[in-house]
Design an enzyme around this catalytic site. Structure first.
Site, PDB file in Angstrom:
ATOM      1  N   THR A   1      38.217  43.948  44.597  1.00 44.00           N
ATOM      2  CA  THR A   1      37.518  45.292  44.986  1.00 44.00           C
ATOM      3  C   THR A   1      37.460  45.227  46.631  1.00 44.00           C
ATOM      4  O   THR A   1      37.561  45.909  47.242  1.00 44.00           O
ATOM      5  CB  THR A   1      36.607  45.612  44.255  1.00 44.00           C
ATOM      6  OG1 THR A   1      36.986  45.897  42.820  1.00 44.00           O
ATOM      7  CG2 THR A   1      35.850  46.702  44.640  1.00 44.00           C
TER       8      THR A   1
ATOM      9  N   ASN B   1      47.409  46.858  35.374  1.00 43.60           N
ATOM     10  CA  ASN B   1      46.417  46.050  34.777  1.00 43.60           C
ATOM     11  C   ASN B   1      46.677  46.588  33.251  1.00 43.60           C
ATOM     12  O   ASN B   1      46.098  45.804  32.405  1.00 43.60           O
ATOM     13  CB  ASN B   1      44.880  46.221  35.368  1.00 43.60           C
ATOM     14  CG  ASN B   1      44.621  47.710  35.618  1.00 43.60           C
ATOM     15  OD1 ASN B   1      45.288  48.448  36.385  1.00 43.60           O
ATOM     16  ND2 ASN B   1      43.604  48.313  34.719  1.00 43.60           N
TER      17      ASN B   1
ATOM     18  N   GLN C   1      46.590  41.579  39.360  1.00 42.87           N
ATOM     19  CA  GLN C   1      47.062  41.289  37.903  1.00 42.87           C
ATOM     20  C   GLN C   1      48.104  40.253  37.739  1.00 42.87           C
ATOM     21  O   GLN C   1      48.538  39.693  36.979  1.00 42.87           O
ATOM     22  CB  GLN C   1      47.429  42.471  37.025  1.00 42.87           C
ATOM     23  CG  GLN C   1      45.854  42.992  36.702  1.00 42.87           C
ATOM     24  CD  GLN C   1      45.531  42.326  35.445  1.00 42.87           C
ATOM     25  OE1 GLN C   1      45.693  41.351  35.130  1.00 42.87           O
ATOM     26  NE2 GLN C   1      44.107  42.921  35.419  1.00 42.87           N
TER      27      GLN C   1
ATOM     28  N   HIS D   1      39.640  35.561  39.498  1.00 41.69           N
ATOM     29  CA  HIS D   1      39.212  35.634  37.922  1.00 41.69           C
ATOM     30  C   HIS D   1      40.285  35.963  37.124  1.00 41.69           C
ATOM     31  O   HIS D   1      40.166  35.753  35.965  1.00 41.69           O
ATOM     32  CB  HIS D   1      37.868  36.277  37.749  1.00 41.69           C
ATOM     33  CG  HIS D   1      38.098  37.664  37.558  1.00 41.69           C
ATOM     34  ND1 HIS D   1      37.826  38.382  36.704  1.00 41.69           N
ATOM     35  CD2 HIS D   1      38.036  38.526  38.623  1.00 41.69           C
ATOM     36  CE1 HIS D   1      37.978  39.542  36.676  1.00 41.69           C
ATOM     37  NE2 HIS D   1      38.172  39.793  38.185  1.00 41.69           N
TER      38      HIS D   1
ATOM     39  N   THR E   1      28.366  34.167  55.570  1.00 40.65           N
ATOM     40  CA  THR E   1      28.738  32.849  55.540  1.00 40.65           C
ATOM     41  C   THR E   1      29.491  32.790  54.245  1.00 40.65           C
ATOM     42  O   THR E   1      29.252  33.284  53.113  1.00 40.65           O
ATOM     43  CB  THR E   1      27.193  32.139  55.253  1.00 40.65           C
ATOM     44  OG1 THR E   1      26.313  32.431  56.369  1.00 40.65           O
ATOM     45  CG2 THR E   1      27.471  30.602  54.927  1.00 40.65           C
TER      46      THR E   1
ATOM     47  N   CYS F   1      37.000  47.701  33.516  1.00 43.91           N
ATOM     48  CA  CYS F   1      35.928  48.581  34.212  1.00 43.91           C
ATOM     49  C   CYS F   1      35.781  50.060  33.508  1.00 43.91           C
ATOM     50  O   CYS F   1      34.899  50.658  33.912  1.00 43.91           O
ATOM     51  CB  CYS F   1      36.168  48.836  35.603  1.00 43.91           C
ATOM     52  SG  CYS F   1      38.006  49.668  35.818  1.00 43.91           S
TER      53      CYS F   1
END
Length: 382
Positions: A72, A151, A179, A201, A237, A324
């Site tokens: 995102t 997706n 995807q 992920h 960071t 989502c």
């Protein structure tokens, strides 16, 4: 029976090799890679290696990889970062009707900033016609974003054809490939895109890390203000453990792609065959061939997909659409954009297999879904 996980398009389990790669950077190698002392050395070297591995997954150069906190964020950086560079003469964007909210919402943000956005349609398989993108281009077009693979239904877009048209007009081309990684080959040169998004992920890295490929010379600037990390495009960071995980997952995905593709496709097609044999009128949603090897979106006739999954909730973990939108009772916007009738949309279920899915799990899940469909059909029709 044990709960069978068939929701790999929502997220995947972290690969053991990825966990092992992360652990030293959660324990002893905790230094800030920007520091000037010895504690920075191991994190700095690991980040460089991860950047190289991520780049090799998509045929890019290491210097063209920007690490982000998610796909995102990468999509927002691509869309809003390009928009911030362009002047008032280039304030038009083009996206497809089946984009993930991580693209459609930044596009809506552009509209709030005075841009105009053209949404090109898809056909009954969820595919964008390159000619429709060509027709949507204008003299003030500043960016085009079309996802690589959907997706919900898995349909793969003709990105190379679209990008050739777009870039011939001097317009930057972005594709959300969240995807696709680990399921199909990705090569930014063959695709011809200027920007490409990855999500860790989705290919066995943890949540909370992604990357944006930025072709050298692409006009883009940061959307966050801060220090100069990630070539000034993503201040903050660096999360070294997550970046190392992404690199390890990218290396595994690249090395295992041919084997993974065959494994995923065999499982997907086995599940489809089992369901088709026992559920008359089962309808495939998405392109029959140009589709992700792991994704099966089907509509069960005469029942609600939501109710079907509720009935097998202790046996099969799957979805009716994008994770989502899991709490949203509204029908799938992707299937609606494909022009499917309401009853078919209502009966849709997305079943997505993964690297660790087994044949016996496929058979058990198919049996549970078939039984539940029969029970619901009887209850519905008496």
């Amino acid at each position: 029976m044990a709960l069978v996980y068939l929701d790999c398009n929502a997220t995947t389990p972290i690969a053991p090799e990825v966990v092992a790669a992360m652990l030293p950077f959660l324990r002893e190698h905790f230094g800030n890679p920007s520091s000037a002392h010895a504690y920075a050395d191991a994190p700095r070297r690991a980040m460089a290696a991860a950047r190289e591995d991520t780049a090799r997954l998509i045929g890019a150069r290491a210097a063209e990889i920007v690490f982000t906190g998610s796909a995102t964020e990468a999509n927002n950086l691509a869309i809003l970062g390009v928009a911030r560079v362009l002047g008032p003469a280039r304030r038009h964007a083009v996206i497809s009707a089946v984009e993930h909210p991580a693209v459609s919402e930044p596009a809506r943000r552009l509209q709030e900033l005075g841009w105009s956005v053209t949404v090109v349609p898809v056909d009954e398989y969820g595919r964008v016609a390159p000619g429709d993108v060509a027709a949507a281009l204008r003299s003030d077009t500043g960016l085009v974003s079309v996802m690589h693979a959907n997706n919900e239904v898995g349909t793969i877009q003709p990105i190379a054809e679209i990008a050739a048209i777009v870039r011939a007009h001097g317009v930057p081309m972005h594709t959300d490939a969240a995807q696709s990684a680990g399921k199909v080959a990705l090569d930014v040169e063959a695709l011809g895109v200027d920007l490409l998004t990855l999500a860790g992920h989705k290919f066995h890295a943890p949540k909370g890390v992604g990357a944006l490929y930025v072709r050298t010379g692409t006009p883009i600037t940061a959307v966050l203000a801060g220090a100069g990390q990630e070539q000034g495009l993503r201040p903050g960071t660096e999360n070294i453990a997550q970046i190392v995980a992404l690199g390890a997952a990218a290396r595994l995905a690249r090395e295992r792609l041919p084997e993974a593709h065959a494994h995923l496709r065999a499982l997907r097609d086995r599940l489809h065959a089992r369901l088709s044999q026992e559920v008359p009128g089962l309808a495939l949603n998405g392109h029959p061939e140009q589709r992700l090897s792991n994704t099966l979106n089907v509509s069960f006739p005469g029942v609600s997909g939501v109710m079907l999954l509720q009935r097998v909730a202790d046996q099969v973990a799957a979805a009716t659409g994008s994770a989502c939108h899991a709490g949203d009772a509204a029908p799938s916007g992707v299937l609606g954009a494909m022009g499917l009738p309401g009853a078919r949309i209502a009966g849709a279920v997305r079943l997505s297999v993964g690297r660790y899915t087994r044949e016996d799990e496929i058979d058990a899940a198919a049996a549970a879904l078939i039984t539940a469909w029969r029970e619901l059909t009887v209850a519905e029709h008496g």
